[in-house]
Design a protein around this motif. Structure first.
Motif, PDB file in Angstrom:
ATOM      1  N   GLU A  26       0.840  -1.217   0.000  1.00 39.44           N
ATOM      2  CA  GLU A  26       0.000   0.000   0.000  1.00 39.44           C
ATOM      3  C   GLU A  26       0.868   1.257   0.000  1.00 39.44           C
ATOM      4  OE1 GLU A  26      -2.532  -0.279   3.441  1.00 39.44           O
ATOM      5  OE2 GLU A  26      -4.320  -0.577   2.192  1.00 39.44           O
ATOM      6  N   THR A  27       1.928   1.236   0.823  1.00 41.64           N
ATOM      7  CA  THR A  27       2.792   2.418   0.919  1.00 41.64           C
ATOM      8  C   THR A  27       3.497   2.685  -0.409  1.00 41.64           C
ATOM      9  OG1 THR A  27       3.102   1.862   3.228  1.00 41.64           O
ATOM     10  CG2 THR A  27       4.593   3.509   2.344  1.00 41.64           C
ATOM     11  N   LEU A  28       3.729   1.629  -1.181  1.00 44.16           N
ATOM     12  CA  LEU A  28       4.348   1.819  -2.496  1.00 44.16           C
ATOM     13  C   LEU A  28       3.348   2.354  -3.511  1.00 44.16           C
ATOM     14  CD1 LEU A  28       6.510  -1.407  -2.478  1.00 44.16           C
ATOM     15  CD2 LEU A  28       7.416   0.912  -2.639  1.00 44.16           C
ATOM     16  N   GLY A  29       2.089   2.496  -3.108  1.00 37.44           N
ATOM     17  CA  GLY A  29       1.086   3.123  -3.970  1.00 37.44           C
ATOM     18  C   GLY A  29       0.050   2.158  -4.530  1.00 37.44           C
ATOM     19  N   LEU A  30       0.177   0.856  -4.216  1.00 38.46           N
ATOM     20  CA  LEU A  30      -0.772  -0.117  -4.770  1.00 38.46           C
ATOM     21  C   LEU A  30      -2.057  -0.134  -3.932  1.00 38.46           C
ATOM     22  CD1 LEU A  30       1.825  -2.957  -5.450  1.00 38.46           C
ATOM     23  CD2 LEU A  30       0.700  -1.538  -7.169  1.00 38.46           C
TER      24      LEU A  30
ATOM     25  N   SER B 138       3.953  -0.753 -14.495  1.00 44.29           N
ATOM     26  CA  SER B 138       2.765  -0.921 -15.343  1.00 44.29           C
ATOM     27  C   SER B 138       1.610  -0.046 -14.851  1.00 44.29           C
ATOM     28  CB  SER B 138       2.340  -2.388 -15.386  1.00 44.29           C
ATOM     29  OG  SER B 138       1.738  -2.738 -14.149  1.00 44.29           O
ATOM     30  N   LYS B 139       1.670   0.398 -13.602  1.00 48.05           N
ATOM     31  CA  LYS B 139       0.600   1.238 -13.059  1.00 48.05           C
ATOM     32  C   LYS B 139       1.045   2.706 -12.929  1.00 48.05           C
ATOM     33  CE  LYS B 139      -1.130  -2.802 -10.790  1.00 48.05           C
ATOM     34  NZ  LYS B 139      -2.260  -3.036 -11.688  1.00 48.05           N
ATOM     35  N   GLY B 140       2.175   3.015 -13.517  1.00 38.48           N
ATOM     36  CA  GLY B 140       2.689   4.389 -13.470  1.00 38.48           C
ATOM     37  C   GLY B 140       3.063   4.816 -12.057  1.00 38.48           C
ATOM     38  N   LEU B 141       3.466   3.845 -11.233  1.00 43.05           N
ATOM     39  CA  LEU B 141       3.775   4.180  -9.834  1.00 43.05           C
ATOM     40  C   LEU B 141       5.275   4.217  -9.545  1.00 43.05           C
ATOM     41  CD1 LEU B 141       1.029   2.015  -8.063  1.00 43.05           C
ATOM     42  CD2 LEU B 141       1.169   4.503  -8.078  1.00 43.05           C
ATOM     43  N   THR B 142       6.080   4.145 -10.623  1.00 39.27           N
ATOM     44  CA  THR B 142       7.523   4.216 -10.379  1.00 39.27           C
ATOM     45  C   THR B 142       7.867   5.650  -9.990  1.00 39.27           C
ATOM     46  OG1 THR B 142       7.814   2.591 -12.112  1.00 39.27           O
ATOM     47  CG2 THR B 142       9.779   3.762 -11.408  1.00 39.27           C
ATOM     48  N   PRO B 143       8.436   5.850  -8.803  1.00 42.14           N
ATOM     49  CA  PRO B 143       8.740   7.233  -8.437  1.00 42.14           C
ATOM     50  C   PRO B 143       9.829   7.819  -9.328  1.00 42.14           C
ATOM     51  CG  PRO B 143       9.449   5.692  -6.728  1.00 42.14           C
ATOM     52  CD  PRO B 143       8.867   4.863  -7.817  1.00 42.14           C
ATOM     53  N   ARG B 144       9.691   9.117  -9.631  1.00 45.03           N
ATOM     54  CA  ARG B 144      10.733   9.769 -10.429  1.00 45.03           C
ATOM     55  C   ARG B 144      11.678  10.505  -9.480  1.00 45.03           C
ATOM     56  NH1 ARG B 144      11.512  10.525 -15.199  1.00 45.03           N
ATOM     57  NH2 ARG B 144      12.187  12.673 -14.994  1.00 45.03           N
ATOM     58  N   TYR B 145      12.933  10.388  -9.757  1.00 46.06           N
ATOM     59  CA  TYR B 145      13.894  10.996  -8.847  1.00 46.06           C
ATOM     60  C   TYR B 145      14.608  12.166  -9.475  1.00 46.06           C
ATOM     61  CZ  TYR B 145      13.002   7.117  -5.934  1.00 46.06           C
ATOM     62  OH  TYR B 145      12.355   6.227  -5.149  1.00 46.06           O
ATOM     63  N   VAL B 146      14.726  13.258  -8.719  1.00 49.14           N
ATOM     64  CA  VAL B 146      15.535  14.374  -9.169  1.00 49.14           C
ATOM     65  C   VAL B 146      16.847  14.232  -8.405  1.00 49.14           C
ATOM     66  CG1 VAL B 146      15.661  16.883  -9.345  1.00 49.14           C
ATOM     67  CG2 VAL B 146      13.447  15.739  -9.339  1.00 49.14           C
ATOM     68  N   MET B 147      17.898  13.908  -9.161  1.00 47.95           N
ATOM     69  CA  MET B 147      19.167  13.719  -8.480  1.00 47.95           C
ATOM     70  C   MET B 147      20.053  14.925  -8.745  1.00 47.95           C
ATOM     71  SD  MET B 147      19.844   9.690  -8.692  1.00 47.95           S
ATOM     72  CE  MET B 147      18.768   9.435 -10.077  1.00 47.95           C
ATOM     73  N   ALA B 148      19.670  16.057  -8.179  1.00 37.15           N
ATOM     74  CA  ALA B 148      20.412  17.292  -8.398  1.00 37.15           C
ATOM     75  C   ALA B 148      21.021  17.739  -7.075  1.00 37.15           C
ATOM     76  CB  ALA B 148      19.461  18.360  -8.921  1.00 37.15           C
ATOM     77  N   PRO B 149      22.153  18.437  -7.151  1.00 33.83           N
ATOM     78  CA  PRO B 149      22.702  18.979  -5.897  1.00 33.83           C
ATOM     79  C   PRO B 149      21.834  20.150  -5.427  1.00 33.83           C
ATOM     80  CG  PRO B 149      23.973  19.771  -7.762  1.00 33.83           C
ATOM     81  CD  PRO B 149      22.956  18.810  -8.318  1.00 33.83           C
ATOM     82  N   ASP B 150      21.979  20.517  -4.150  1.00 31.26           N
ATOM     83  CA  ASP B 150      21.267  21.702  -3.660  1.00 31.26           C
ATOM     84  C   ASP B 150      21.976  22.965  -4.145  1.00 31.26           C
ATOM     85  OD1 ASP B 150      19.527  20.115  -1.997  1.00 31.26           O
ATOM     86  OD2 ASP B 150      21.249  19.833  -0.654  1.00 31.26           O
ATOM     87  N   LEU B 151      23.307  22.901  -4.144  1.00 31.14           N
ATOM     88  CA  LEU B 151      24.099  24.108  -4.411  1.00 31.14           C
ATOM     89  C   LEU B 151      25.169  23.839  -5.462  1.00 31.14           C
ATOM     90  CD1 LEU B 151      24.974  24.753  -0.646  1.00 31.14           C
ATOM     91  CD2 LEU B 151      22.980  25.650  -1.854  1.00 31.14           C
ATOM     92  N   PHE B 152      25.547  24.892  -6.191  1.00 33.48           N
ATOM     93  CA  PHE B 152      26.645  24.780  -7.158  1.00 33.48           C
ATOM     94  C   PHE B 152      27.511  26.021  -6.992  1.00 33.48           C
ATOM     95  CE2 PHE B 152      29.030  24.430 -10.974  1.00 33.48           C
ATOM     96  CZ  PHE B 152      28.943  23.104 -11.390  1.00 33.48           C
ATOM     97  N   LEU B 153      28.779  25.813  -6.699  1.00 32.42           N
ATOM     98  CA  LEU B 153      29.690  26.952  -6.508  1.00 32.42           C
ATOM     99  C   LEU B 153      30.163  27.494  -7.856  1.00 32.42           C
ATOM    100  CD1 LEU B 153      31.723  28.643  -4.615  1.00 32.42           C
ATOM    101  CD2 LEU B 153      33.370  26.872  -5.286  1.00 32.42           C
TER     102      LEU B 153
END
Ligand code: HAM
Length: 441
Positions: free
Chosen positions: A147-151, A330-345
């Motif tokens: 259920e927690t995974l969205g099913l 198949s149910k469109g429940l794959t989470p999408r991840y934003v793998m970006a840093p918070d900061l860039f010097l």
């Protein structure tokens, strides 16, 4: 070019993040049910699996002889290792023992959709308690994770059966103890093989009775609710009260856990593994197609078999990551991840050294921070910052350096503030809680 071995997978960052999301949900929910995480070796003595897991798994073992001439196998499942470990510590462990594990397993199966030669499982097991409450607790944990995974209840079902009910029926049908494993194996395979094949297997197990047994087994497999099951148990013999009560208790507990809409009685589930003794279950995608998402059950004699002297009731289940991730996708429940840093010097070459020490401060404060590893002008660094997906740029030029300051620019709103380098961390924390720098700031 080398490729992965058949049935093995690479996990580039996005796939790795998806797998880790599954792990994180399992860990969080297992803790909510007060299970503790444990681990065991990936390589075990071959004998740990021979006879304990059943023929199907033995045929799928990755095994070899090590340099010390020991016969060893990569673990195909966690249950025998867990049973060995608990049996060794049985007297010192407070009961009930509620343990879980996330780990890789290996089976030499034909690679196909949802089946690999290496896969991950979440295992949860409850040992030292024979009450049906433990079986129900585990089924509830399984539902909570899915259920927690969205099913939802439109997406999956848990098919519940009981090996001791089957044994009761087989006894009534006059199947000897000796023929039982082969008959249970035929029932287990009956959904994947033709009726003729099953009849043949039954005929080999109990000579000349294949056809008759197949008819009886089909009838039992048709039972889908408690009332019919209780009637059939009553019809089969006198010694039925305990069995009916056990089922009644389980159905009441399922109700109490609020998971009745997910669970259905289905005696076609027998489970391929040899050690199960009581309630057994598998989770399937609701359409019923495809391989199981999870499976488990009670195995009250495994510890005794492995240790010789420790007798402890036990039950548990495992969820596999492959069928599950296919189901989520198949149910469109794959989470999408934003793998970006918070900061860039972004710093002038002369200020880079000072910039890197400020990057260290930000990182120690928990901010994911990146910067250009090449010598590059401001324009190129801004481009790289944009590509990285960072929310904020930390800008350090000659002017900032002179005044002991640094500029924080919101790359989404283009708003910016100048802060003293000594208060960089507190400003970042403040921004983190507010969420943005207003463009008019
Ligand atoms: P199992 O049914 O063999 O049970 O495996 C559990 C789950 O692991 C399956 O439902 C499936 O999702 C996944 N799985 C199994 N084999 C493969 C494979 N070759 N490729 C991908 N996924 C696979 C057990 O392993 C029991 N030891 C579970 C248990 C724990 N029973 C009591 N405690």
């Amino acid at each position: 070019m080398f490729e992965t071995l058949p049935g093995f997978r690479d996990f580039p960052p996005e796939q790795c993040a998806q797998r880790n999301h599954f792990f994180q949900v399992c860990r969080t929910i297992a803790r909510a049910y007060d299970f503790k995480e444990f681990d065991a070796p990936i390589l075990e003595p071959l004998d740990l699996y021979v006879e304990k897991s059943g023929q199907e798994i033995i045929g799928q073992l990755f095994h070899f002889e090590d340099k010390g001439e020991r016969k060893v196998a990569l673990r195909p499942e966690m249950t025998p290792s867990l049973a060995r470990m608990v049996a060794a510590k049985a007297h010192s462990l407070p009961k009930p023992i509620k343990w879980f594990n996330l780990g890789e397993h290996f089976r030499y199966e034909r690679p196909q959709k949802g089946r690999g030669r290496s896969f991950y499982q979440f295992n949860a097991d409850l040992l030292g308690e024979s009450d049906t409450r433990s079986d129900a607790e585990l089924i509830s944990l399984l539902v909570a994770i899915l259920e927690t995974l969205g099913l939802t209840q439109n997406d999956f079902r848990i098919r519940l059966s009981d090996r001791s009910t089957w044994i009761f029926f087989l006894d009534q049908l006059g199947v000897s103890k000796h023929a039982r494993p082969a008959v249970l194996d035929a029932i287990d395979k009956s959904e994947r093989r033709s009726p003729e094949d099953i009849e043949k297997s039954l005929d080999t197990a109990v000579p000349s009775r294949g056809k008759e047994l197949l008819t009886e087994i089909r009838e039992i497999k048709e039972i889908k609710d408690f009332t019919h099951l209780a009637k059939r148990i009553e019809k089969a013999g006198e010694d039925h009260l305990q069995l009916t009560q056990k089922w009644k208790q389980m159905m009441d507990l399922i109700d109490a856990h609020g998971i009745g809409s997910y669970v259905s009685i289905d005696l076609s589930i027998v489970r391929g593994l040899a050690y199960y003794t009581g309630f057994v279950y598998e989770a399937f995608e609701a359409s019923g197609t495809g391989r199981a998402l999870a499976g488990g059950g009670r195995y009250d004699h495994l510890l005794k078999k492995l240790s010789g002297n420790v007798d402890m009731p036990a039950c548990g289940f495992a969820i596999g990551d492959m069928t599950l991730s296919d189901c989520l996708a198949s149910k469109g429940l794959t989470p999408r991840y934003v793998m970006a840093p918070d900061l860039f010097l972004i710093a002038a070459e002369e200020q880079k050294k000072r910039g890197i020490s400020l990057v260290s401060v930000a990182r120690k404060g928990g901010f994911s921070t990146s910067y250009s590893l090449k010598k590059a002008g401001f324009g190129k660094q801004f481009k790289e910052a944009g590509k990285s997906g960072a929310r904020y740029a930390l800008i350090l030029g000659e002017e900032e350096e002179k005044s002991g300051k640094i500029k924080i620019k919101d790359l989404r709103t283009s708003g910016e503030v100048s802060v003293l380098q000594t208060s960089l961390l507190s400003k970042l924390q403040e921004l983190d809680s507010v969420g943005a720098i207003n463009s008019s700031a």
